[in-house]
Design a protein around this motif. Sequence first.
Motif, mmCIF file in Angstrom:
data_model
loop_
_atom_site.group_PDB
_atom_site.id
_atom_site.type_symbol
_atom_site.label_atom_id
_atom_site.label_comp_id
_atom_site.label_asym_id
_atom_site.label_seq_id
_atom_site.Cartn_x
_atom_site.Cartn_y
_atom_site.Cartn_z
ATOM 1 N N LEU A 230 25.329 31.089 38.902
ATOM 2 C CA LEU A 230 25.198 30.173 40.041
ATOM 3 C C LEU A 230 25.957 30.639 41.268
ATOM 4 C CD1 LEU A 230 25.616 26.710 38.239
ATOM 5 C CD2 LEU A 230 23.484 27.813 38.962
ATOM 6 N N GLY A 231 27.078 31.306 41.061
ATOM 7 C CA GLY A 231 27.875 31.730 42.199
ATOM 8 C C GLY A 231 29.252 32.174 41.752
ATOM 9 N N ALA A 232 30.043 32.633 42.717
ATOM 10 C CA ALA A 232 31.399 33.096 42.431
ATOM 11 C C ALA A 232 32.279 32.793 43.625
ATOM 12 C CB ALA A 232 31.410 34.594 42.121
ATOM 13 N N PHE A 233 33.568 32.650 43.369
ATOM 14 C CA PHE A 233 34.510 32.474 44.473
ATOM 15 C C PHE A 233 35.811 33.171 44.123
ATOM 16 C CE2 PHE A 233 34.762 28.673 41.799
ATOM 17 C CZ PHE A 233 36.118 28.504 41.577
ATOM 18 N N GLY A 234 36.563 33.500 45.159
ATOM 19 C CA GLY A 234 37.824 34.205 44.973
ATOM 20 C C GLY A 234 37.836 35.501 45.741
ATOM 21 N N GLY A 235 38.370 36.551 45.135
ATOM 22 C CA GLY A 235 38.623 37.815 45.798
ATOM 23 C C GLY A 235 40.105 38.106 45.745
ATOM 24 N N PHE A 236 40.475 39.326 46.045
ATOM 25 C CA PHE A 236 41.878 39.720 45.922
ATOM 26 C C PHE A 236 42.670 39.337 47.163
ATOM 27 C CE2 PHE A 236 45.362 42.731 46.546
ATOM 28 C CZ PHE A 236 46.062 42.518 45.371
ATOM 29 N N GLY A 237 43.859 38.762 46.952
ATOM 30 C CA GLY A 237 44.735 38.429 48.065
ATOM 31 C C GLY A 237 45.701 37.324 47.689
ATOM 32 N N ALA A 238 46.521 36.930 48.664
ATOM 33 C CA ALA A 238 47.536 35.909 48.433
ATOM 34 C C ALA A 238 47.282 34.641 49.225
ATOM 35 C CB ALA A 238 48.926 36.462 48.774
#
Length: 635
Positions: A230-238
């Motif tokens: 269905l989808g994704a969220f997030g990613g690298f970081g602070a």
Amino acid sequence: MLLQDRALIIVTVKAWIRALSLLSLLLSPAAAQDAPDPSAAAEPVRLGGFRAQLDGLDQPSAIAISPENEIWVAERWGGALCVYDEKGALVRRMLAEIPPNLKLREPRGLAIGEDGTVYVADGRRVVGFGWDGERGRHTGLKTAITYALVEPLGLCVDRERLYVADAGLQLVVIFDRRNSKLVGAIGGFGGEDGQFRRPVDVAIDEEGQIYVADQGNQRVQRFDKDGRFLGAFGGFGAHAGLFAAPSSIEYAAGRVYVADRDNQRIQVFDREGKALYDWGVHALVPHEGQGHLHYPDALALAPDGSFAAVGEGFEDRVQLFGPEDDASRLLRAGSQLTGAAHYGGGLALGARLCVVLEPSTPCGLALDTNGSEPIEIARFGRLGEGPGKFSSPVAVALDARERAWVCDPGLARLSIFALDRPAQGSQDYDPFLPRFVESFDFEKLDGGTPIAVALDATGRSCVLEARGDVLVFAPDFAGPIERRQAPKQAVAPCAIAVSPDGARILVADPSAHALHVLEHGESVWKTHVLAADALQPRPSGVAIASDGEIFVTDEQRHEVVEFSPALERVASFGARGLGRAQFEKPRGIAIDAQGRLWVLDLGNHRVQVLSRKGEFVQAFGSRLFTDPTRQKAGK
């Protein structure tokens, strides 16, 4: 007047009053904006207020909260299950009370069904047993899944199914709760939609949507009840909505909660992945309670979302959080993003260099060791999938040419970087010093995951896989690969060392309390269980000196132990603390040309250099801990 006519008039008048009241509200802009919607659901409670702290646990690795709000904690190192009431009072700690023949070795996942069935991920199996909360006893074994799993971690259940996040298989594996039969699986290795790099936990909402903490890809993925992406969220970081290492995920009352381990916080999202708020962020000082978090890696929510339990394996504790309060708001307001290195990865030494991995960045730090103290001269690698990039680097070795060999289980890859300099190279920072050379993808083999590497004097590399196998590569990968099958007694090996002549391989296995040894010309490993008074040793780092002496870091006892070549205990030094020659769960260890010991003091975010007798020489790393005379608060 008839009674029914009178009633009709009263009803009509009341209706007109309601209509006039509604009209006045509509004509008032401010009132119209603030008017509550009677059909809207109540807003979930905003969590973050510190409630209680549960101390004395033995590496809490997973938490679940029952329908009766009892808090269940799995002790990974203790091999036990602890049960607390809603206020944090210990109800029972179970070892022998668990169903017959169910001796837990290394529990790492927990889930509790609506019917009270308790599910535990333990080693390469998942077991479930009934629990009678009123009588405080089990009602027999209900589930025993001992096939099709490699590294089961996070668990979740609904009325019909059991969902298992298996980091070794790179899948979420689904079983029928009634008969333990395999129903299906979601995922596969990679960074595309619907693929995973170390799925570590899974959660389900009331509509059957599946949320997966995809740690190696620093994101959360959503699937429908049939496993469609269905989808994704997030990613690298602070920053808000980004992750350094999502380690646990929960759903309750319309909110998705994620333990963001290396960012020291819990993040809260709506069901579509919109970041709402976080709590407990950026506390680098260990042992700091009252809502500060230090590597949170387990999370559980009360079914109604009214309170949360957060486990911190590094601190051997669980903290309970209720609705946010003034103290938690002040803590959040005072939190600051920091670029300081955590010194949280592997450690390696060369003739002129020290390399420390920084998985929360992720990158490698190259430090010149020629002067009176190590000076950082370069960083290499960055987040990504391509050549020369990292997902979660965990171990490193340096060869005679000052090339760094880095194991990255998130990418299932071994990468090599050249760090060579002229003989009279300066200590000035040089961003162009590192150069990516080549890599070896373990997906080309049979899906193994590299977690540690060591090199002998001839250039042969020995790579330890998560399942315990050791692969021996010829210099520069020029010859065939030799596979050494995992020791029979292996539980969770994590570090490897090889003698300079390549005649001896040592593997540290903290969960087996042992060193596994393979001598040249032999095909069978010998397992040496380490003995000590009181706490069982947990060897997490190992190094072999030029004279054959063996030095081991003991993460459980916070010390360094010296063994003879015959693996007889010679001496030990160290204690838990922040001072000179004191440690907080030490891991990596290396020996320089002068015979000094370089110890990765992981919980204190630093490296300490000691003599072979344990005398303090120097420390470097986080500014809070490099000066051992400073107090815990960094004064």
